[in-house]
Design a protein around this motif. Sequence first.
Motif, PDB file in Angstrom:
ATOM      1  N   LYS A 143       1.926  21.464 -23.356  1.00  0.00           N
ATOM      2  CA  LYS A 143       2.266  20.608 -24.428  1.00  0.00           C
ATOM      3  C   LYS A 143       2.991  21.472 -25.280  1.00  0.00           C
ATOM      4  O   LYS A 143       2.526  22.374 -25.835  1.00  0.00           O
ATOM      5  N   VAL A 144       4.015  20.589 -25.879  1.00  0.00           N
ATOM      6  CA  VAL A 144       4.976  21.215 -26.821  1.00  0.00           C
ATOM      7  C   VAL A 144       4.267  20.760 -28.237  1.00  0.00           C
ATOM      8  O   VAL A 144       3.987  19.632 -28.609  1.00  0.00           O
ATOM      9  N   VAL A 145       4.278  21.801 -29.310  1.00  0.00           N
ATOM     10  CA  VAL A 145       3.741  21.559 -30.427  1.00  0.00           C
ATOM     11  C   VAL A 145       4.691  20.756 -31.140  1.00  0.00           C
ATOM     12  O   VAL A 145       5.813  21.179 -31.426  1.00  0.00           O
ATOM     13  N   ARG A 146       4.292  19.683 -32.044  1.00  0.00           N
ATOM     14  CA  ARG A 146       5.133  19.106 -32.757  1.00  0.00           C
ATOM     15  C   ARG A 146       5.370  20.007 -33.976  1.00  0.00           C
ATOM     16  O   ARG A 146       4.279  20.314 -34.828  1.00  0.00           O
ATOM     17  N   ILE A 161      12.242  16.321 -37.557  1.00  0.00           N
ATOM     18  CA  ILE A 161      13.225  15.304 -38.044  1.00  0.00           C
ATOM     19  C   ILE A 161      12.753  13.818 -37.510  1.00  0.00           C
ATOM     20  O   ILE A 161      12.544  13.775 -36.139  1.00  0.00           O
ATOM     21  N   SER A 162      13.137  12.839 -38.073  1.00  0.00           N
ATOM     22  CA  SER A 162      12.551  11.609 -37.588  1.00  0.00           C
ATOM     23  C   SER A 162      13.469  11.200 -36.150  1.00  0.00           C
ATOM     24  O   SER A 162      14.498  11.584 -36.505  1.00  0.00           O
ATOM     25  N   LYS A 163      13.172  10.389 -35.284  1.00  0.00           N
ATOM     26  CA  LYS A 163      13.749   9.799 -34.433  1.00  0.00           C
ATOM     27  C   LYS A 163      14.885   8.911 -34.724  1.00  0.00           C
ATOM     28  O   LYS A 163      15.911   8.726 -34.118  1.00  0.00           O
ATOM     29  N   ASP A 164      14.711   8.505 -35.942  1.00  0.00           N
ATOM     30  CA  ASP A 164      15.924   7.640 -36.697  1.00  0.00           C
ATOM     31  C   ASP A 164      17.119   8.404 -37.088  1.00  0.00           C
ATOM     32  O   ASP A 164      18.123   8.006 -37.070  1.00  0.00           O
ATOM     33  N   SER A 165      16.500   9.538 -37.514  1.00  0.00           N
ATOM     34  CA  SER A 165      17.600  10.366 -38.327  1.00  0.00           C
ATOM     35  C   SER A 165      18.513  11.537 -37.255  1.00  0.00           C
ATOM     36  O   SER A 165      19.475  11.741 -37.465  1.00  0.00           O
ATOM     37  N   MET A 166      17.627  11.590 -36.086  1.00  0.00           N
ATOM     38  CA  MET A 166      18.211  12.622 -35.129  1.00  0.00           C
ATOM     39  C   MET A 166      19.634  12.188 -34.768  1.00  0.00           C
ATOM     40  O   MET A 166      20.562  13.170 -34.519  1.00  0.00           O
ATOM     41  N   PRO A 167      19.676  10.979 -34.038  1.00  0.00           N
ATOM     42  CA  PRO A 167      20.864  10.538 -33.609  1.00  0.00           C
ATOM     43  C   PRO A 167      22.124  10.751 -34.683  1.00  0.00           C
ATOM     44  O   PRO A 167      22.975  10.878 -34.307  1.00  0.00           O
ATOM     45  N   LEU A 168      21.777  10.516 -35.932  1.00  0.00           N
ATOM     46  CA  LEU A 168      22.891  10.504 -36.772  1.00  0.00           C
ATOM     47  C   LEU A 168      23.476  12.022 -37.126  1.00  0.00           C
ATOM     48  O   LEU A 168      24.493  12.226 -37.176  1.00  0.00           O
ATOM     49  N   ILE A 169      22.239  12.743 -36.939  1.00  0.00           N
ATOM     50  CA  ILE A 169      22.626  14.360 -37.239  1.00  0.00           C
ATOM     51  C   ILE A 169      23.277  14.768 -36.094  1.00  0.00           C
ATOM     52  O   ILE A 169      24.379  15.612 -36.118  1.00  0.00           O
ATOM     53  N   LEU A 170      22.863  14.282 -34.750  1.00  0.00           N
ATOM     54  CA  LEU A 170      23.675  14.809 -33.423  1.00  0.00           C
ATOM     55  C   LEU A 170      24.826  14.203 -33.290  1.00  0.00           C
ATOM     56  O   LEU A 170      25.988  15.034 -32.839  1.00  0.00           O
ATOM     57  N   THR A 171      25.170  12.935 -33.871  1.00  0.00           N
ATOM     58  CA  THR A 171      26.504  12.693 -33.897  1.00  0.00           C
ATOM     59  C   THR A 171      27.436  13.442 -34.699  1.00  0.00           C
ATOM     60  O   THR A 171      28.507  13.766 -34.311  1.00  0.00           O
ATOM     61  N   ASP A 172      26.951  13.710 -35.944  1.00  0.00           N
ATOM     62  CA  ASP A 172      27.795  14.675 -36.710  1.00  0.00           C
ATOM     63  C   ASP A 172      27.858  16.220 -36.189  1.00  0.00           C
ATOM     64  O   ASP A 172      28.935  16.679 -36.336  1.00  0.00           O
ATOM     65  N   VAL A 173      27.040  16.532 -35.350  1.00  0.00           N
ATOM     66  CA  VAL A 173      27.142  17.735 -34.742  1.00  0.00           C
ATOM     67  C   VAL A 173      28.112  17.630 -33.511  1.00  0.00           C
ATOM     68  O   VAL A 173      29.060  18.670 -33.738  1.00  0.00           O
ATOM     69  N   SER A 211      13.458  20.616 -33.935  1.00  0.00           N
ATOM     70  CA  SER A 211      13.231  19.144 -33.572  1.00  0.00           C
ATOM     71  C   SER A 211      13.881  18.871 -32.424  1.00  0.00           C
ATOM     72  O   SER A 211      13.406  18.071 -31.609  1.00  0.00           O
ATOM     73  N   LEU A 212      15.206  19.473 -32.463  1.00  0.00           N
ATOM     74  CA  LEU A 212      15.913  19.313 -30.968  1.00  0.00           C
ATOM     75  C   LEU A 212      15.006  19.858 -29.904  1.00  0.00           C
ATOM     76  O   LEU A 212      15.208  19.237 -28.733  1.00  0.00           O
ATOM     77  N   TYR A 213      14.461  20.895 -29.816  1.00  0.00           N
ATOM     78  CA  TYR A 213      13.829  21.432 -28.917  1.00  0.00           C
ATOM     79  C   TYR A 213      12.504  20.423 -28.710  1.00  0.00           C
ATOM     80  O   TYR A 213      12.235  20.222 -27.403  1.00  0.00           O
ATOM     81  N   TYR A 214      11.993  20.005 -29.452  1.00  0.00           N
ATOM     82  CA  TYR A 214      10.858  19.179 -29.291  1.00  0.00           C
ATOM     83  C   TYR A 214      11.081  17.948 -28.771  1.00  0.00           C
ATOM     84  O   TYR A 214      10.522  17.381 -27.748  1.00  0.00           O
ATOM     85  N   TYR A 215      11.979  17.340 -29.034  1.00  0.00           N
ATOM     86  CA  TYR A 215      12.599  15.996 -28.489  1.00  0.00           C
ATOM     87  C   TYR A 215      13.136  16.341 -27.059  1.00  0.00           C
ATOM     88  O   TYR A 215      13.018  15.238 -26.127  1.00  0.00           O
ATOM     89  N   SER A 216      13.713  17.381 -26.665  1.00  0.00           N
ATOM     90  CA  SER A 216      14.025  17.600 -25.538  1.00  0.00           C
ATOM     91  C   SER A 216      13.072  17.935 -24.450  1.00  0.00           C
ATOM     92  O   SER A 216      13.530  17.764 -23.317  1.00  0.00           O
ATOM     93  N   GLN A 217      11.957  18.002 -24.694  1.00  0.00           N
ATOM     94  CA  GLN A 217      10.845  18.407 -23.775  1.00  0.00           C
ATOM     95  C   GLN A 217      10.255  16.978 -23.352  1.00  0.00           C
ATOM     96  O   GLN A 217       9.496  16.928 -22.541  1.00  0.00           O
ATOM     97  N   ASP A 218      10.925  15.714 -24.066  1.00  0.00           N
ATOM     98  CA  ASP A 218      10.584  14.539 -23.690  1.00  0.00           C
ATOM     99  C   ASP A 218      11.545  13.774 -23.043  1.00  0.00           C
ATOM    100  O   ASP A 218      12.516  13.230 -24.103  1.00  0.00           O
ATOM    101  N   PRO A 219      12.064  13.703 -21.921  1.00  0.00           N
ATOM    102  CA  PRO A 219      13.248  13.428 -21.335  1.00  0.00           C
ATOM    103  C   PRO A 219      13.495  11.938 -21.914  1.00  0.00           C
ATOM    104  O   PRO A 219      14.857  11.619 -22.058  1.00  0.00           O
ATOM    105  N   LYS A 220      12.619  11.261 -21.788  1.00  0.00           N
ATOM    106  CA  LYS A 220      12.690   9.649 -22.146  1.00  0.00           C
ATOM    107  C   LYS A 220      13.000   9.429 -23.694  1.00  0.00           C
ATOM    108  O   LYS A 220      14.184   8.777 -24.066  1.00  0.00           O
ATOM    109  N   ALA A 221      12.647  10.480 -24.561  1.00  0.00           N
ATOM    110  CA  ALA A 221      13.003  10.290 -26.022  1.00  0.00           C
ATOM    111  C   ALA A 221      14.325  10.862 -26.128  1.00  0.00           C
ATOM    112  O   ALA A 221      15.009  10.273 -27.137  1.00  0.00           O
ATOM    113  N   PHE A 222      14.489  11.938 -25.512  1.00  0.00           N
ATOM    114  CA  PHE A 222      15.764  12.769 -25.471  1.00  0.00           C
ATOM    115  C   PHE A 222      17.077  11.720 -25.176  1.00  0.00           C
ATOM    116  O   PHE A 222      18.050  11.800 -25.835  1.00  0.00           O
TER     117      PHE A 222
END
Length: 142
Positions: A33-36, A41-53, A95-106
């Motif tokens: 289990k990955v510790v939160r 970073i919220s799921k709403d903000s993460m796509p915006l940040i990754l788009t800029d990345v 946050s990137l690592y946390y979300y990447s551990q849940d393939p559906k969320a990622f």
Amino acid sequence: MILCMYKACFKQLIITFLPIIFLLFSCDSDKQKVVRPATLISKDSMPLILTDVHLIEAVLSGKQMEKNLIAGLTQIYYDSLFTKYNITRTAFDSSLYYYSQDPKAFNAIYDIVISNLMKIETDSIRSDSIAIIETNDSLADL
């Protein structure tokens, strides 16, 4: 011409990095289990940040400079990104690592990132087409 280079970079980045990211983060055989993170970073903000990345990486991959200049420019771009979203590098990485551990969320996050990048590309093509038409119209008036 420069826009064509960026479009090719977008496609190359998406084709190259997405499969690698999915493979690296989804093939973990140890299902602990990955510790939160406290600064998740919220799921709403993460796509915006990754788009800029991905936009930053596209710009940097199109630059023809010495490695030390690219490294400095990379630092400036990423510092600006973190300031824009009021986050730290550590918060982003964890946050990137946390979300990447849940393939559906990622995958859901990256579906939005891809959609954002495609919209940017479409808008850019549309802007270029309008500029070409306006130029042709003004040349016809001569």
